[in-house]
Design a protein around this motif. Sequence first.
Motif, PDB file in Angstrom:
ATOM      1  N   LEU A 188      -1.841  35.338  75.788  1.00 16.22           N
ATOM      2  CA  LEU A 188      -2.146  34.052  76.410  1.00 16.22           C
ATOM      3  C   LEU A 188      -1.542  33.914  77.801  1.00 16.22           C
ATOM      4  CD1 LEU A 188      -1.485  31.713  73.360  1.00 16.22           C
ATOM      5  CD2 LEU A 188      -3.658  32.746  74.087  1.00 16.22           C
ATOM      6  N   ILE A 190       1.879  30.361  68.282  1.00 19.69           N
ATOM      7  CA  ILE A 190       2.075  31.004  69.584  1.00 19.69           C
ATOM      8  C   ILE A 190       3.309  31.893  69.486  1.00 19.69           C
ATOM      9  CG2 ILE A 190       2.590  30.638  72.026  1.00 19.69           C
ATOM     10  CD1 ILE A 190       1.146  27.906  71.738  1.00 19.69           C
ATOM     11  N   TRP A 207      -1.209  34.740  70.876  1.00 16.77           N
ATOM     12  CA  TRP A 207      -1.769  33.917  69.804  1.00 16.77           C
ATOM     13  C   TRP A 207      -1.710  34.759  68.533  1.00 16.77           C
ATOM     14  CZ3 TRP A 207      -2.522  29.019  69.026  1.00 16.77           C
ATOM     15  CH2 TRP A 207      -3.371  28.577  68.003  1.00 16.77           C
ATOM     16  N   ASN A 243       0.673  25.698  65.512  1.00 13.78           N
ATOM     17  CA  ASN A 243       0.114  26.417  66.655  1.00 13.78           C
ATOM     18  C   ASN A 243       0.848  27.753  66.749  1.00 13.78           C
ATOM     19  OD1 ASN A 243      -1.797  24.405  67.882  1.00 13.78           O
ATOM     20  ND2 ASN A 243       0.083  23.192  67.940  1.00 13.78           N
ATOM     21  N   LEU A 260       3.489  35.454  76.020  1.00 10.63           N
ATOM     22  CA  LEU A 260       3.039  34.516  74.990  1.00 10.63           C
ATOM     23  C   LEU A 260       1.750  35.064  74.377  1.00 10.63           C
ATOM     24  CD1 LEU A 260       3.541  31.050  76.766  1.00 10.63           C
ATOM     25  CD2 LEU A 260       5.139  32.332  75.333  1.00 10.63           C
TER      26      LEU A 260
END
Lengths: 171, 171
Positions: free
Chosen positions: A159, A130, A94, A128, A92
């Motif tokens: 992340l 992600i 950002w 968001n 994951l």
Amino acid sequence: MRRTNQPAPQSLTAFLPGEDPAGHQVDRGVGRSATGGPHVLQPIGRVESPLVDRDLAPKQGDEGSPYAWLIFEPAVREGLRDLEIGSDAIVLTWLDRARRDVLVVHPRGDPARRQEGVFSTRSPDRPNPIGLHRVEIVSIDGVRIRVRNLEALDGTPILDVKPVLHQGDER
Amino acid sequence: MRRTNQPAPQSLTAFLPGEDPAGHQVDRGVGRSATGGPHVLQPIGRVESPLVDRDLAPKQGDEGSPYAWLIFEPAVREGLRDLEIGSDAIVLTWLDRARRDVLVVHPRGDPARRQEGVFSTRSPDRPNPIGLHRVEIVSIDGVRIRVRNLEALDGTPILDVKPVLHQGDER
């Protein structure tokens, strides 16, 4: 409580969010839970990749992505200890060059396709941003992990890393 | 630039992160990109579920999870418009009752199993406790979406929804 209660190593405690750069207390909270807001992400590393231009990057990891490195913070080294060469993992990230104010997009950036709600697409632009990437671990050198099939741009914050639970399953 | 450049609806702009509760400017940035830190999550909704106790919740979504509702913020309604009943989707959540200072855990909370690095497990306890759930959409009622196979606790913030790209594929 089925929990691991060993104290955090000092380096991790220091690493976790407690103050933002301006010195305001953020998201550490009583008992070190993540309860309460704002929910502040703490990158655990960065992507090192030849991909630097969003418009030239492949849309998905298996569409021509070069090999990349995941460079982790030394403070999270213990969490990496059971990753294995040759296995797949979910990373994951950002997507720090994305827009957060977009709710409809042309899928795959193709203006010929009708716009769709972002939650039905993998567009990086979303409230968001992600990134969800399935990669193959090629080699491991301490906190540097080389992977295949990662389409994230150079410098993208990492992340989390999770195992694939069942081959071909997305949980 | 292959981007959707339509202006954001006013309600979304107001909804996006700009100030934390103390009034400090956070993460809006020039051009509304997500560049720069701190990276602050803005929940787009909440889980409504009969699951309230972490220690009684199933470890994975298909291990006895009840039906749950995803209750979205009205501001993100446009992003939901192409979700379809009967399809699977990936839901990302913020596991707000997790610990962020844990790097090794007993897998599945079982003390009989040897500890592993968190990045090889699906433990909710990890530096950035982002939950990754594959759910089936059962019904849609405006910004309320009913799903199967979600093991998240009642009240868990929702961060994102993504499509499954290929059935059985985890990107």
